[in-house]
Write a protein that holds these residues in place. Sequence first.
Motif, PDB file in Angstrom:
ATOM      1  N   ASP A   1       0.818  -1.219   0.000  1.00  0.00           N
ATOM      2  CA  ASP A   1       0.000   0.000   0.000  1.00  0.00           C
ATOM      3  C   ASP A   1       0.849   1.266   0.000  1.00  0.00           C
ATOM      4  O   ASP A   1       0.363   2.345  -0.334  1.00  0.00           O
ATOM      5  N   PHE A   2       2.120   1.151   0.420  1.00  0.00           N
ATOM      6  CA  PHE A   2       2.993   2.321   0.495  1.00  0.00           C
ATOM      7  C   PHE A   2       3.888   2.466  -0.728  1.00  0.00           C
ATOM      8  O   PHE A   2       4.622   3.441  -0.861  1.00  0.00           O
ATOM      9  N   LEU A   3       3.817   1.504  -1.642  1.00  0.00           N
ATOM     10  CA  LEU A   3       4.702   1.507  -2.795  1.00  0.00           C
ATOM     11  C   LEU A   3       4.156   2.433  -3.880  1.00  0.00           C
ATOM     12  O   LEU A   3       2.966   2.436  -4.173  1.00  0.00           O
ATOM     13  N   ASN A   4       5.032   3.245  -4.459  1.00  0.00           N
ATOM     14  CA  ASN A   4       4.612   4.127  -5.537  1.00  0.00           C
ATOM     15  C   ASN A   4       4.076   3.315  -6.723  1.00  0.00           C
ATOM     16  O   ASN A   4       4.602   2.237  -7.023  1.00  0.00           O
ATOM     17  N   PRO A   5       3.050   3.831  -7.415  1.00  0.00           N
ATOM     18  CA  PRO A   5       2.435   3.062  -8.506  1.00  0.00           C
ATOM     19  C   PRO A   5       3.363   2.809  -9.690  1.00  0.00           C
ATOM     20  O   PRO A   5       3.103   1.901 -10.489  1.00  0.00           O
ATOM     21  N   ASP A   6       4.446   3.586  -9.832  1.00  0.00           N
ATOM     22  CA  ASP A   6       5.352   3.367 -10.967  1.00  0.00           C
ATOM     23  C   ASP A   6       6.420   2.321 -10.674  1.00  0.00           C
ATOM     24  O   ASP A   6       7.299   2.080 -11.513  1.00  0.00           O
ATOM     25  N   VAL A   7       6.375   1.684  -9.488  1.00  0.00           N
ATOM     26  CA  VAL A   7       7.287   0.584  -9.183  1.00  0.00           C
ATOM     27  C   VAL A   7       6.596  -0.723  -9.574  1.00  0.00           C
ATOM     28  O   VAL A   7       5.605  -1.119  -8.960  1.00  0.00           O
ATOM     29  N   GLU A   8       7.108  -1.371 -10.610  1.00  0.00           N
ATOM     30  CA  GLU A   8       6.502  -2.613 -11.076  1.00  0.00           C
ATOM     31  C   GLU A   8       6.704  -3.737 -10.062  1.00  0.00           C
ATOM     32  O   GLU A   8       7.787  -3.901  -9.496  1.00  0.00           O
ATOM     33  N   ILE A   9       5.642  -4.511  -9.843  1.00  0.00           N
ATOM     34  CA  ILE A   9       5.730  -5.709  -9.005  1.00  0.00           C
ATOM     35  C   ILE A   9       5.795  -6.934  -9.920  1.00  0.00           C
ATOM     36  O   ILE A   9       4.942  -7.115 -10.787  1.00  0.00           O
ATOM     37  N   ILE A  10       6.816  -7.749  -9.716  1.00  0.00           N
ATOM     38  CA  ILE A  10       6.940  -9.028 -10.419  1.00  0.00           C
ATOM     39  C   ILE A  10       6.607 -10.116  -9.408  1.00  0.00           C
ATOM     40  O   ILE A  10       7.345 -10.340  -8.449  1.00  0.00           O
ATOM     41  N   ASP A  11       5.497 -10.777  -9.591  1.00  0.00           N
ATOM     42  CA  ASP A  11       5.020 -11.785  -8.640  1.00  0.00           C
ATOM     43  C   ASP A  11       5.277 -13.175  -9.210  1.00  0.00           C
ATOM     44  O   ASP A  11       4.635 -13.581 -10.186  1.00  0.00           O
ATOM     45  N   ILE A  12       6.226 -13.923  -8.611  1.00  0.00           N
ATOM     46  CA  ILE A  12       6.534 -15.255  -9.142  1.00  0.00           C
ATOM     47  C   ILE A  12       5.724 -16.352  -8.438  1.00  0.00           C
ATOM     48  O   ILE A  12       5.854 -17.533  -8.761  1.00  0.00           O
ATOM     49  N   GLN A  13       4.900 -15.955  -7.465  1.00  0.00           N
ATOM     50  CA  GLN A  13       3.919 -16.859  -6.837  1.00  0.00           C
ATOM     51  C   GLN A  13       4.560 -18.169  -6.376  1.00  0.00           C
ATOM     52  O   GLN A  13       4.120 -19.263  -6.733  1.00  0.00           O
TER      53      GLN A  13
END
Length: 356
Positions: A48-60
């Motif tokens: 929730d605190f991460l800026n929206p322009d930081v991509e999240i790569i979710d390897i699950q």
Amino acid sequence: MKKSIIFILPDLETGGAERIITTIANHLPRDKFSPSILLLRKEGAYLDFLNPDVEIIDIQTPRIRHSLKPILLEIKRRKPDIVFSGFGEVNAYLSLFIRLFPKTKFIARETNVVSQHVTRKEIRFFYKFYNGYDKIIAQSNDMQYDLVKNFGIKKKKLIKINNPVDIDFIEEKLNISERPIEFSHQHKNVVAIGNLSARKGFDNLLKVFSRLKSQNILLHILGDGKDKEMLLQMKEMLGLDHVIFHGKKSNPYQYLKYADLFVLSSRYEGFPNVLLEAGACGIYSLANNCQGGINEIILDQINGEIANIEDHDSFAEKIKHAVYKSNNKENIKESIKNRFSKDIIMDKYENLLWNI
């Protein structure tokens, strides 16, 4: 030309490493860096605190040991300029495969004094390959010394960067924080925060508070973890009615703001964010004399004191005196801000990442 960076973490739960990586990713200048965060699991409050322009790569991937192949595949596919691994166990596993990516710079950020924290032989084995990293970030002098002495890390590979504290973020939280209803006006209120595990030493803290039953002092413990039931049983056995377990709180600053004292009871640390944050809230601290940069944070009698918590009677006496000590909150805040503010520490990270 921008540098692409992949930060690697298990998740973004509310821990020290997660807080630091979130801060770095949010505040790197976008004209020079393009940050993304690779998570084993896309979960945790810091999302929730991460800026929206930081991509999240979710390897699950539920387990760290099963994450190595998908991590390596992402690095191969994306070809980042820098891979920044921010979690000890991932750092260890990844070290063996660095040579597969000669055009990518690899940085490891250690989170603890390794010889104290890493006990499994199969993980310690991978530290034989740690010199393959281009740079290894230690948070404290203790961590640097440990890596050189016990793991043969070359000094030229190491750089010490203390943890930053986001003063602005904390001030925002303090401004909306009201006094917790559990904080008695008839008592002094002591706060301790951390994962309920052996490392954090809450068993010792309960033993200390068994010496303070006759005092008007309440202990508020914030956090959750595998030792919760054991600690609750210990509380009952010792008859500690003046100790309150609050569980994990999304806004711990509410408790720090109104505390009379913060106590760090850890057996070892890396460079404790919670000690920095207590100071940033203007709260005086009493910290156990353990490895992990405590003596780099505490300025004696200014923002706190260091003592041996294993001496339960002596530590209890120090709490009795500290809760009645008249402290200048602004001096305490300045003692942290002048050395560990986000801007000071971010400059060091930016220089490292740009010049590596």
